[in-house]
Design an enzyme around this catalytic site. Structure first.
Site, short mmCIF file in Angstrom:
data_model
loop_
_atom_site.label_atom_id
_atom_site.label_comp_id
_atom_site.label_asym_id
_atom_site.label_seq_id
_atom_site.Cartn_x
_atom_site.Cartn_y
_atom_site.Cartn_z
CE LYS A 290 -10.83 -10.66 1.61
NZ LYS A 290 -10.41 -9.35 1.05
CG ASN A 291 -7.02 -9.46 2.80
OD1 ASN A 291 -7.76 -9.61 1.82
ND2 ASN A 291 -7.39 -8.80 3.87
CB CYS B 152 -16.04 -0.56 -1.12
SG CYS B 152 -15.06 -0.47 0.37
NE ARG C 283 -10.60 0.22 1.04
CZ ARG C 283 -10.92 -1.08 0.99
NH1 ARG C 283 -12.18 -1.43 1.00
NH2 ARG C 283 -9.98 -2.00 0.90
CG ASP D 115 -9.53 -6.58 7.56
OD1 ASP D 115 -8.66 -7.09 6.84
OD2 ASP D 115 -10.06 -5.48 7.33
NE ARG E 242 -15.61 -9.19 -2.23
CZ ARG E 242 -15.11 -7.96 -2.17
NH1 ARG E 242 -15.88 -6.95 -1.81
NH2 ARG E 242 -13.86 -7.73 -2.47
C1 EPZ Z 1 -6.08 -4.06 2.72
O1 EPZ Z 1 -6.86 -3.12 2.02
C2 EPZ Z 1 -6.97 -5.27 2.93
N1 EPZ Z 1 -7.35 -5.84 1.64
C3 EPZ Z 1 -8.22 -4.86 3.71
O2 EPZ Z 1 -9.00 -6.01 3.94
C4 EPZ Z 1 -7.77 -4.29 5.07
O3 EPZ Z 1 -8.90 -3.84 5.78
C5 EPZ Z 1 -6.81 -3.12 4.84
O4 EPZ Z 1 -5.69 -3.54 4.01
C6 EPZ Z 1 -6.24 -2.58 6.15
O5 EPZ Z 1 -5.60 -3.62 6.83
C7 EPZ Z 1 -6.45 -6.60 0.98
O6 EPZ Z 1 -5.34 -6.84 1.44
C8 EPZ Z 1 -6.88 -7.17 -0.32
P1 EPZ Z 1 -5.03 0.22 2.86
P2 EPZ Z 1 -6.16 -1.82 1.36
O7 EPZ Z 1 -4.49 0.69 1.56
O8 EPZ Z 1 -4.78 -2.12 1.00
C9 EPZ Z 1 -5.89 4.85 2.84
C10 EPZ Z 1 -10.97 -7.24 4.11
O9 EPZ Z 1 -11.97 -7.10 4.82
N2 EPZ Z 1 -5.27 4.90 1.51
O10 EPZ Z 1 -4.09 -0.38 3.85
O11 EPZ Z 1 -7.09 -1.31 0.31
C11 EPZ Z 1 -7.21 4.11 2.85
O12 EPZ Z 1 -8.28 4.95 2.44
C12 EPZ Z 1 -10.34 -6.05 3.43
O13 EPZ Z 1 -10.37 -8.33 3.91
C13 EPZ Z 1 -5.11 6.13 0.87
O14 EPZ Z 1 -5.48 7.16 1.39
O15 EPZ Z 1 -6.18 -0.82 2.58
C14 EPZ Z 1 -7.33 3.67 4.28
O16 EPZ Z 1 -7.89 4.73 5.04
C15 EPZ Z 1 -11.14 -4.77 3.68
N3 EPZ Z 1 -4.52 6.16 -0.36
C16 EPZ Z 1 -5.88 3.44 4.72
O17 EPZ Z 1 -5.07 4.10 3.73
C17 EPZ Z 1 -4.09 5.02 -0.99
O18 EPZ Z 1 -3.55 5.12 -2.11
C18 EPZ Z 1 -5.48 1.98 4.76
O19 EPZ Z 1 -5.85 1.41 3.51
C19 EPZ Z 1 -4.26 3.78 -0.34
C20 EPZ Z 1 -4.85 3.74 0.92
#
Ligand code: EPZ
Length: 417
Positions: free
Chosen positions: A22-23, A116, A121, A304, A396
């Site tokens: 998915k990712n 979410c 997020r 994850d 999903r």
């Molecule tokens: C990706 O989400 C994945 N989704 C998530 O998978 C996964 O859990 C996550 O990376 C971490 O590995 C997809 O790839 C579609 P992040 P993402 O930006 O990119 C903070 C699943 O279950 N942050 O790496 O949204 C954020 O709050 C899903 O398949 C900011 O502060 O996660 C978090 O604490 C869930 N500001 C940390 O960074 C920003 O602008 C990591 O989030 C962006 C992120």
């Protein structure tokens, strides 16, 4: 709403094939926005989120043709660089269209994703990086409104490792004027697979998979044919299912190199693992050894897989600590696991799991994608019947999960709601 009903206690045995990730699929499908040529994608998983992504691309003016081999996408003319709230609220990863739209047509209107179940997020890192590349970005009525004559290369430091932030800006940078350097970039395999797809389209990218990615902008990108990489999180979920049911399962079509952290933990817990070229065999245990687990960005232990590992550790001989360092609210599965007899207490970002000898089946409710997977794993082990509601969360990110477990001998079925 559909439910999953499980009668637990059966060790899983046999072979199971992992689907496309998915990712990895979401950013790769969205990368088609960067060219007016046709792109073809193979091994695209049949998931609610991939369908949502195709719907979003269609709204923007894509021609999408799906056949038994794969999916062809062509956006010859972008009719509407807009990602509406109704769609984005259902799939946060829609934010990934922001960078490609500004790079392709110089403007974008993307709904703020909102939070979410697992956390606020935010997308501030995506927005700040685009501003550094010369885009005008305003927030208007809950929408990100961005524009740029042509993005300019820049040196960008992500103060938090962000997977989709890295992917968004890497895509935007492929068509920018000059060179962009992404520092403290995400190193996930899904980032690497996106970079490989972009390079096949003519992008000039170096360093994907390391913390520093350098992108030299080009004038245009060509179409390509890409195969979606296998889903390391589904593979990990299946490995933990073998472990928790004291089973013996060969997880096929996975890359053991992407699962080193989980493999190490499962071996420490007492499981026996055998690594092959593109498969891993896992032999489980009745009761695992207790562990200390910390989630962190790749190559650390994946957030994850945290919920799934917690289900397994609820049966450990001793007390396990799990620290969730990536998201602020990713313990929604704890209450439901406790309803099944687990003994788990949360202290801030750490969960303390005192192992019990057995779990009991119960009616439980899924709250988010990976929490629902952990409830399925607990149900596969628990004595008696477990009924999991709200399994639209599961759909999903997992392709026909109950069918895969049934093929491994589980007593599991989907009941139409
Ligand atoms: C990706 O989400 C994945 N989704 C998530 O998978 C996964 O859990 C996550 O990376 C971490 O590995 C997809 O790839 C579609 P992040 P993402 O930006 O990119 C903070 C699943 O279950 N942050 O790496 O949204 C954020 O709050 C899903 O398949 C900011 O502060 O996660 C978090 O604490 C869930 N500001 C940390 O960074 C920003 O602008 C990591 O989030 C962006 C992120």
């Amino acid at each position: 709403m559909d439910k999953i009903v499980i009668r637990g206690g059966r060790p899983l045995k046999g072979e199971v094939v992992v689907s496309g990730a998915k990712n990895a699929a979401l950013p790769v499908l969205i990368s088609a926005l960067l060219t007016d040529r046709e792109c073809r994608y193979l091994n695209v998983p049949q998931l609610v989120d991939t369908q949502t992504t195709l719907g979003l691309l269609t709204e923007m003016g894509s021609t999408i043709v799906a056949d038994k081999e794969g999916i062809a996408i062509q956006i010859a003319e972008l009719s509407s660089p807009v990602a509406p709230y109704d769609l984005v609220r259902r799939m946060r990863a829609s934010i990934l269209v922001l960078g490609p739209l500004v790079a392709r047509v110089g403007r974008a209107k993307v709904s703020l994703p909102g939070g979410c179940a697992i956390g606020a997020r935010p997308v501030n890192l995506h927005i700040n990086a685009l501003r550094k590349m010369g885009a005008q970005v305003d927030i208007e009525d809950g929408y990100i409104v961005a524009s740029a004559k042509r993005l300019q290369g820049a040196k960008i430091y992500f103060d938090t490792v962000t997977v989709t932030g890295t992917e968004n800006i890497m895509m935007a940078a492929t068509l920018a004027q000059g060179t962009t350097e992404l520092q403290n970039a995400a190193r996930e395999p899904e980032v690497v697979s996106l970079a490989e797809t972009l390079i096949a389209m003519g992008a000039k990218i170096q360093g994907a998979g390391t913390s520093t990615i350098v992108v030299e902008g080009v004038g245009r990108l060509e179409g390509t044919t890409a195969t979606i990489m296998s889903d390391r999180i589904e593979a990990g979920t299946l490995m933990i299912a073998a472990a928790i049911t004291n089973g013996d399962v060969v997880v096929k079509n996975c890359n053991p190199e992407h699962l080193l952290s989980l493999s190490e933990l499962l071996q420490q817990a007492g499981c026996v693992l055998e690594k092959m070229d593109n498969a891993i065999r896992v032999q489980g245990v009745t009761r695992p050894e207790a562990l200390d687990i910390v989630t962190s960005p790749y190559p650390g232990f994946a957030t994850d897989l945290q919920a799934q590992m917690m289900a397994f550790m609820s049966l450990a001989k001793g007390t396990t600590l799990i620290a969730e360092t990536v998201f602020e609210n990713r313990f929604m599965h704890v209450g439901e696991l406790c309803r099944m007899g687990a003994n788990i207490k949360i202290d801030g970002h750490t969960a303390k799991i005192v192992g019990v000898k057995s779990l009991q089946g119960a009616p439980v409710m899924a709250t988010d994608l990976r929490a629902s997977a952990s409830l399925v794993l607990a149900g596969l082990r628990a004595t008696g019947k477990t009924e999991i509601s709200r399994i639209y969360h599961l759909d999903r990110g997992y392709e026909a999960m109950e069918k895969k477990f049934a093929l491994l001998g589980a007593d599991i079925r989907r009941v139409k709601g």
